[in-house]
Design a protein around this motif. Structure first.
Motif, PDB file in Angstrom:
ATOM      1  N   LEU A 190     -41.447  38.948  40.072  1.00  0.00           N
ATOM      2  CA  LEU A 190     -41.082  39.747  41.406  1.00  0.00           C
ATOM      3  C   LEU A 190     -39.687  38.859  41.909  1.00  0.00           C
ATOM      4  O   LEU A 190     -39.039  39.902  42.574  1.00  0.00           O
ATOM      5  CB  LEU A 190     -42.135  38.812  42.367  1.00  0.00           C
ATOM      6  N   LYS A 191     -39.306  38.044  41.351  1.00  0.00           N
ATOM      7  CA  LYS A 191     -38.003  37.538  41.822  1.00  0.00           C
ATOM      8  C   LYS A 191     -36.878  38.454  40.984  1.00  0.00           C
ATOM      9  O   LYS A 191     -35.924  38.844  41.505  1.00  0.00           O
ATOM     10  CB  LYS A 191     -37.611  36.059  41.124  1.00  0.00           C
ATOM     11  N   GLN A 192     -37.102  38.884  39.830  1.00  0.00           N
ATOM     12  CA  GLN A 192     -36.293  39.784  38.982  1.00  0.00           C
ATOM     13  C   GLN A 192     -36.136  41.185  39.931  1.00  0.00           C
ATOM     14  O   GLN A 192     -35.082  41.684  40.251  1.00  0.00           O
ATOM     15  CB  GLN A 192     -36.810  40.012  37.838  1.00  0.00           C
ATOM     16  N   ILE A 193     -37.321  41.546  40.337  1.00  0.00           N
ATOM     17  CA  ILE A 193     -37.212  42.753  41.178  1.00  0.00           C
ATOM     18  C   ILE A 193     -36.479  42.839  42.281  1.00  0.00           C
ATOM     19  O   ILE A 193     -35.648  43.750  42.456  1.00  0.00           O
ATOM     20  CB  ILE A 193     -38.644  43.330  41.432  1.00  0.00           C
ATOM     21  N   SER A 194     -36.663  41.617  43.010  1.00  0.00           N
ATOM     22  CA  SER A 194     -36.166  41.548  44.412  1.00  0.00           C
ATOM     23  C   SER A 194     -34.615  41.232  44.326  1.00  0.00           C
ATOM     24  O   SER A 194     -33.882  41.753  45.234  1.00  0.00           O
ATOM     25  CB  SER A 194     -36.731  40.629  45.471  1.00  0.00           C
ATOM     26  N   ASN A 195     -34.297  40.860  43.164  1.00  0.00           N
ATOM     27  CA  ASN A 195     -32.784  40.469  43.003  1.00  0.00           C
ATOM     28  C   ASN A 195     -31.931  41.722  42.656  1.00  0.00           C
ATOM     29  O   ASN A 195     -30.699  41.702  43.052  1.00  0.00           O
ATOM     30  CB  ASN A 195     -32.491  39.489  41.780  1.00  0.00           C
ATOM     31  N   GLN A 196     -32.648  42.643  42.290  1.00  0.00           N
ATOM     32  CA  GLN A 196     -31.713  43.737  41.904  1.00  0.00           C
ATOM     33  C   GLN A 196     -31.185  44.763  42.997  1.00  0.00           C
ATOM     34  O   GLN A 196     -30.211  45.476  43.101  1.00  0.00           O
ATOM     35  CB  GLN A 196     -32.604  44.824  41.212  1.00  0.00           C
ATOM     36  N   LYS A 197     -31.602  44.570  44.365  1.00  0.00           N
ATOM     37  CA  LYS A 197     -31.501  45.371  45.366  1.00  0.00           C
ATOM     38  C   LYS A 197     -30.303  44.709  46.172  1.00  0.00           C
ATOM     39  O   LYS A 197     -30.070  45.551  47.314  1.00  0.00           O
ATOM     40  CB  LYS A 197     -32.721  45.770  46.202  1.00  0.00           C
ATOM     41  N   LEU A 226     -44.983  42.898  49.992  1.00  0.00           N
ATOM     42  CA  LEU A 226     -44.569  44.159  49.271  1.00  0.00           C
ATOM     43  C   LEU A 226     -43.573  44.747  49.537  1.00  0.00           C
ATOM     44  O   LEU A 226     -42.643  44.861  48.537  1.00  0.00           O
ATOM     45  CB  LEU A 226     -46.148  45.215  49.208  1.00  0.00           C
ATOM     46  N   PHE A 227     -43.289  45.119  50.602  1.00  0.00           N
ATOM     47  CA  PHE A 227     -41.947  45.857  51.021  1.00  0.00           C
ATOM     48  C   PHE A 227     -40.765  44.998  50.889  1.00  0.00           C
ATOM     49  O   PHE A 227     -39.682  45.116  50.417  1.00  0.00           O
ATOM     50  CB  PHE A 227     -41.954  46.052  52.545  1.00  0.00           C
ATOM     51  N   GLU A 228     -41.085  43.229  51.185  1.00  0.00           N
ATOM     52  CA  GLU A 228     -39.857  42.678  51.259  1.00  0.00           C
ATOM     53  C   GLU A 228     -39.475  42.398  49.621  1.00  0.00           C
ATOM     54  O   GLU A 228     -38.176  42.522  49.359  1.00  0.00           O
ATOM     55  CB  GLU A 228     -40.221  41.252  51.425  1.00  0.00           C
ATOM     56  N   PHE A 229     -40.380  42.278  48.876  1.00  0.00           N
ATOM     57  CA  PHE A 229     -40.150  42.174  47.309  1.00  0.00           C
ATOM     58  C   PHE A 229     -39.511  43.309  46.861  1.00  0.00           C
ATOM     59  O   PHE A 229     -38.430  43.641  45.973  1.00  0.00           O
ATOM     60  CB  PHE A 229     -41.414  41.810  46.495  1.00  0.00           C
ATOM     61  N   ALA A 230     -40.008  44.459  47.261  1.00  0.00           N
ATOM     62  CA  ALA A 230     -39.247  45.920  46.827  1.00  0.00           C
ATOM     63  C   ALA A 230     -38.063  46.112  47.668  1.00  0.00           C
ATOM     64  O   ALA A 230     -37.512  47.214  47.309  1.00  0.00           O
ATOM     65  CB  ALA A 230     -40.167  47.004  47.103  1.00  0.00           C
ATOM     66  N   GLY A 231     -37.473  45.215  48.412  1.00  0.00           N
ATOM     67  CA  GLY A 231     -36.116  45.554  49.151  1.00  0.00           C
ATOM     68  C   GLY A 231     -36.223  46.530  50.146  1.00  0.00           C
ATOM     69  O   GLY A 231     -35.407  47.041  50.827  1.00  0.00           O
ATOM     70  N   ILE A 232     -37.572  46.575  50.878  1.00  0.00           N
ATOM     71  CA  ILE A 232     -37.712  47.700  52.021  1.00  0.00           C
ATOM     72  C   ILE A 232     -37.835  46.872  53.279  1.00  0.00           C
ATOM     73  O   ILE A 232     -38.556  45.837  53.383  1.00  0.00           O
ATOM     74  CB  ILE A 232     -38.725  48.637  51.553  1.00  0.00           C
ATOM     75  N   GLU A 233     -37.443  47.490  54.271  1.00  0.00           N
ATOM     76  CA  GLU A 233     -37.704  46.664  55.593  1.00  0.00           C
ATOM     77  C   GLU A 233     -38.930  47.718  56.353  1.00  0.00           C
ATOM     78  O   GLU A 233     -38.886  48.784  56.372  1.00  0.00           O
ATOM     79  CB  GLU A 233     -36.361  46.917  56.540  1.00  0.00           C
ATOM     80  N   ASN A 234     -39.968  46.866  56.680  1.00  0.00           N
ATOM     81  CA  ASN A 234     -41.039  47.559  57.252  1.00  0.00           C
ATOM     82  C   ASN A 234     -40.818  47.589  58.737  1.00  0.00           C
ATOM     83  O   ASN A 234     -40.258  47.029  59.623  1.00  0.00           O
ATOM     84  CB  ASN A 234     -42.086  46.324  57.442  1.00  0.00           C
ATOM     85  N   HIS A 306     -47.112  45.242  40.294  1.00  0.00           N
ATOM     86  CA  HIS A 306     -47.007  46.451  39.653  1.00  0.00           C
ATOM     87  C   HIS A 306     -46.675  47.377  40.959  1.00  0.00           C
ATOM     88  O   HIS A 306     -45.867  48.288  40.783  1.00  0.00           O
ATOM     89  CB  HIS A 306     -48.333  47.140  39.140  1.00  0.00           C
ATOM     90  N   ALA A 307     -47.266  47.145  42.172  1.00  0.00           N
ATOM     91  CA  ALA A 307     -47.107  47.721  43.458  1.00  0.00           C
ATOM     92  C   ALA A 307     -45.539  47.799  43.544  1.00  0.00           C
ATOM     93  O   ALA A 307     -44.982  48.879  43.963  1.00  0.00           O
ATOM     94  CB  ALA A 307     -48.033  47.472  44.579  1.00  0.00           C
ATOM     95  N   VAL A 308     -45.257  46.353  43.680  1.00  0.00           N
ATOM     96  CA  VAL A 308     -44.025  46.228  43.972  1.00  0.00           C
ATOM     97  C   VAL A 308     -42.889  46.907  43.169  1.00  0.00           C
ATOM     98  O   VAL A 308     -41.919  47.665  43.708  1.00  0.00           O
ATOM     99  CB  VAL A 308     -43.646  44.803  43.738  1.00  0.00           C
ATOM    100  N   LYS A 309     -43.087  47.006  41.798  1.00  0.00           N
ATOM    101  CA  LYS A 309     -42.206  47.510  40.870  1.00  0.00           C
ATOM    102  C   LYS A 309     -42.158  49.147  41.241  1.00  0.00           C
ATOM    103  O   LYS A 309     -41.074  49.816  41.369  1.00  0.00           O
ATOM    104  CB  LYS A 309     -42.751  47.607  39.348  1.00  0.00           C
TER     105      LYS A 309
END
Lengths: 334, 330, 256
Positions: A190-197, A226-234, A306-309
């Motif tokens: 999760l850290k890896q995914i959220s760092n990308q954005k 889920l949104f936070e990790f994916a870099g999305i603002e709710n 998986h959902a986050v990705k």
């Protein structure tokens, strides 16, 4: 009419019998609480803040929460499960569980209830040494604890709660090492995914539950995470876990992306052509996606990653092979 | 069968039904055979602690609670039909059920007040509200009371909807389940909690049972025979509400039951409440126990009992209405 | 003379919400007589009867029954031995006749009826001569039979005074005559009966005493000549033809 004269005495005889009988039962038959076992070697604190103490790792577990059960399968502790929620025999997750466990494929594991409906006597008859239930089921929990059966109560508001749940299951089921390794794998992932954005401007997203187009989740929810990790603002600014909003609000928020929970009645295309929602940016950009499968994306489990990705890739348009990614993840988790 | 023989049957039936129900349930290892082998043949392979737990701690309180609830619904249905002189009245007519449902939902939602207590208090409050709304010039007319009940039902249903909208799907489902009857969480504590108001209400109705005949003829007739119809109605409402609220608070809403049983009893045993009120209690209790046995065993998961009473009750009632002349004038 | 008065009414007024229905009424009713109250619809006849039966609280004036002044909440059946029969009765439940008559004992029954109450019930059925209806369903009876059952119900309260509000209005002519005969029988047995009737001929033929209520005026007449009263034409119609009939007079309307 001679019977009417006699019938007068019936109710009084009846009440005279009924009253002491009920009095006897209600006072004499309440269960006696035995003192908790003193040689307990395993203790965890559940989500109610109650300490669960076991003398030895649980090996007859009834788990009435589907998401928690999937966690137990990830820990490879399914051999200790003696009771499952009836959900695993029904609906979209049934096939997945059938492929995970032969006992479930053949309907061999009894289901003494579901998260909302519990048969106490079936639970007692299964003679469990641990029952896993939602913490909101206070009545059922109290009823089970009357029989000195330990109950681990779960309440998931965030991925941290899932980590805690997995660690506790690991302790209770003698799978702590596996639990810790899965948790740290997930954390890293999760850290890896959220760092990308970090460098890009945040995409604004709206989440849509299957109950209807205006059923969504606020800040204090796993959806928000889920949104936070994916870099999305709710776009929803409420604190509520689950809420229904006015459709006007959705137009006003004008999200860049709409993420739908698995839904049989409504497809992303339907949202894009929806008479009202078609005016949103998300619909115009065709940025409407549905999470595939309740089982694979369960936000109350480690599978949330998986959902986050998926969401992250939809939002930021990175190409990736969904099937392959899922297969890789499932390999790790199960 | 003559009415007299049938009466004996009704009086004798509850005991075997209750005992037999003890051995009915989803847990297969607690059947009569295991009990017999354990009790009479000292079979060591039977887990006696589990057996007694299931029989005495799980099934017994539930069966008694179901029996008493069924009895209360039938008795208060019959009593209210008499004082309202209306065959379409059931124990929920004055908003008792919607008040209880709202109270229970509030309890489930806030999770600070006990659900049963909240349901009981709001059931009483709902009937009180109906009564207050209907009272005019110190008089209570039947029509205004029924109207007030409809209004109260509307108010509490609206309040319930607010809670349902604000609840997450989990709690929402719990609320829906609660409103369809909820015996699956029965235990001795719950019976103990409810038994006092239940018995108090039943005793009031039982001592008043002949006077129901007088009031059933009409207010004017009761007054000219030297009774105070207003006071009498208040007593009967109090009894029915007390017992009904306690029952609904621990068991949820069991639809149609309090409407149908008094009709069936009336068709077989006549209208004399002095005789039939006790019969209502026994028939109501026995039948609900039998229905609950189905609800406990039919499916792998539990189906709320309210669903059964509705689905069995509705067609049965229509059949009865079509088949026999119920004796209602208009 | 007072001991012959079953009911004495002095300066009695009654109304709802400042709307006066009867005002300042003075009238006496005598023991062991059949008194007929006559008057147009809405003249306050029923109200007067209800006040005597204790079903309405009177605020002004005095009602004495058997020389005892009645208070606001008195039990007419028990304390004054009054039986009141309401004008309309609509039964809903299919009670048996015996169950209906037994409810007439309500004033004397604390919780459940006893053997004595059931015996008195059967006695009143016997007295009216409807023992054969005992187990019949009340709601399935004819109007005439129902009215007899209601009289038996009144008698079950063992009254001395019967107050009947239009007891024959819903009966056919044959049953009306039968009912009047029954009233005469009960008078012979020593009862005092006060009834509202609408048929003046039947009233004049059967009654011992007549009370006219018209425009808030109350006048009572005894004996053979009430029909000469000026109120008769005012109450009933101003174009009547009087026909002598034995020592009494009947009248018919002139319809030309």
């Amino acid at each position: 009419m001679e019977s009417s004269g006699r019938s007068k005495s019936y109710p009084f005889i009846f009440l005279a019998i009924l009253l002491p009988v009920i009095g006897l039962f209600t006072t004499g038959c309440t269960s006696k609480n035995k003192p908790a076992s003193s040689e307990a070697s395993i203790t965890v604190t559940d989500f109610r803040g109650k300490e669960i103490a076991l003398a030895k790792p649980a090996n007859r577990v009834i788990c009435l929460i589907e998401s928690a059960l999937s966690g137990i399968y990830m820990l490879n502790a399914q051999e200790y499960v003696v009771g499952v929620p009836s959900d695993v025999y029904r609906g979209s997750v049934a096939k997945r569980y059938a492929s995970l466990d032969n006992r479930l494929a053949n309907g061999l594991l009894p289901s003494p209830g579901n998260w909302d409906f519990i048969s106490i006597e079936q639970i007692i008859a299964l003679h469990p040494d641990l029952v896993i239930l939602w913490a909101s089921q206070t009545e059922a929990i109290a009823n089970i604890e009357r029989f000195d059966i330990p109950v681990y109560a779960v309440m998931i508001h965030s991925i941290e709660d899932v980590y805690k749940e997995m660690a506790d299951f690991g302790t209770l089921l003698n799978r702590r090492v596996r639990a810790d390794s899965l948790v740290s794998f997930t954390r890293n992932n999760l850290k890896q995914i959220s760092n990308q954005k970090k460098e890009k401007e945040a995409v604004r997203g709206y989440f849509m539950w299957a109950q209807g187009i205006n059923h969504t989740s606020g800040k204090n929810s796993t959806v928000n995470q889920l949104f936070e990790f994916a870099g999305i603002e709710n776009v929803v600014d409420s604190e509520m876990e689950h809420l229904t909003v006015n459709i006007e609000k959705v137009l006003e928020w004008n999200p860049d992306i709409i993420i739908m929970w698995q839904n049989d009645k409504l497809m992303p295309e339907d949202v894009i052509s929806h008479p009202i929602l078609k005016n949103t940016k998300a619909a115009q950009l065709k940025q409407v996606y549905m999470l595939p499968g309740v089982f694979d994306c369960d936000l109350w489990t480690l599978k949330m990653q998986h959902a986050v990705k998926l969401v992250s890739n939809w939002a930021y348009g990175e190409s990736f092979n969904q099937e392959e990614e899922l297969e890789k993840l499932m390999e790790v988790l199960y | 069968m003559t009415r007299k023989k049938l009466t004996y049957l009704i009086f004798l039936l509850p005991i075997p039904v209750i005992v037999a129900s003890l051995f009915v349930g989803p847990a297969g290892n607690s059947s009569f055979i295991s009990f017999f082998r354990w009790f009479f043949m000292a079979d060591e392979t039977i887990n006696s602690e589990m057996l007694t737990n299931i029989l005495l701690q799980v099934r017994m309180p539930r069966i008694l609670l179901v029996f008493i609830t069924g009895g209360i619904l039938a008795v208060s249905g019959a009593a209210l039909q008499a004082i309202f002189r209306n065959p379409l009245v059931d124990p929920y007519v004055l908003g008792l059920s919607s008040g209880a449902a709202f109270g229970a939902a509030l309890g489930l939602w806030l999770a600070v007040i006990p659900v049963q207590l909240s349901a009981f208090v709001f059931a009483l409050a709902a009937v009180g509200l109906s009564y207050y709304m209907a009272r005019k010039n110190k008089q209570i007319s039947i029509v205004s009371l029924i109207l007030a009940g409809i209004i109260t039902n509307g108010i509490f249903t609206a309040l319930l909807t607010i809670i349902q909208i604000m609840s997450d799907p989990f709690k929402l489902q719990s609320i829906v389940h609660w409103t369809m009857g909820n015996f699956h969480n029965a235990n001795w504590d719950r019976l103990q909690m409810a038994i006092l108001p239940m018995l108090a209400g039943l005793v009031i109705l039982f001592v008043m049972r002949w006077k129901l005949n007088v009031i059933a003829l009409g207010d004017e007739e009761a007054a000219s025979a030297g009774l105070n119809p207003g006071r009498l109605k208040l007593w009967i409402l109090t009894g029915a509400t007390l017992a009904g609220s306690a029952a609904v608070a621990v068991s949820g809403i069991i639809g149609l039951y309090g409407l149908i049983v008094p009709h069936v009893v009336r068709m077989i045993f006549g209208v004399d409440n002095q005789r039939t009120l006790i019969i209502n209690f026994l028939v109501g209790g026995t039948f609900l126990t039998l229905i609950d046995n189905i609800s406990r065993t039919l499916a792998g998961f539990e189906i709320p009992i309210g669903v059964f009473t509705m689905l069995i009750g509705a067609p049965f009632f229509i059949w009865l209405l079509k088949k026999s002349n119920v004796g209602w004038e208009h | 003379m007072t001991q012959n008065k079953a009911v004495e009414i002095k300066n009695l007024s009654f109304g709802y919400h400042h709307h006066s229905i009867i005002s300042n009424v003075n009238v006496d009713f005598y023991r062991n007589q059949f008194t007929v109250i006559l008057g147009r619809n809405g003249s306050g006849k029923s109200t007067l009867l209800r006040l005597m039966a204790g079903l309405l609280p009177h605020c002004q004036g005095e009602i004495k029954i058997n020389a005892v002044s009645i208070q606001k909440s008195f039990n007419a059946v028990k304390e004054a031995k009054i039986g009141f029969l309401a004008q309309k009765h609509k039964a809903v439940f299919p009670f048996t006749v015996e169950e209906v008559v037994l409810t007439g004992r309500a004033a004397f029954i604390n919780w459940l009826p006893g053997k004595e109450d059931r015996k008195i019930t059967l006695d009143s059925l016997e007295r009216i001569g409807i023992m054969h209806l005992k187990n019949r369903i009340y709601t399935e009876l004819s109007g005439g039979e129902q009215q007899l059952v209601m009289i038996a119900r009144l008698l079950a309260g063992q009254p001395e005074i019967l107050l009947l509000d239009e007891p024959i209005s819903h009966l056919d002519y044959n049953n009306q005559i039968h009912f009047i005969h029954l009233i005469k029988e009960l008078i012979k047995e020593g009862l005092t009966i006060i009834a509202i009737l609408h048929d003046p001929n039947l009233a004049f033929l059967a009654g011992d005493r007549f009370v006219f209520i018209h425009n808030q005026m109350v006048q009572s007449y005894e004996g053979h000549e009430p029909w000469t009263a000026p109120l008769v034409k005012e109450i009933f119609h101003d174009n009547l033809t009087f026909i002598p009939h034995g020592d009494k007079v009947v009248f018919i309307p002139s319809l030309q």
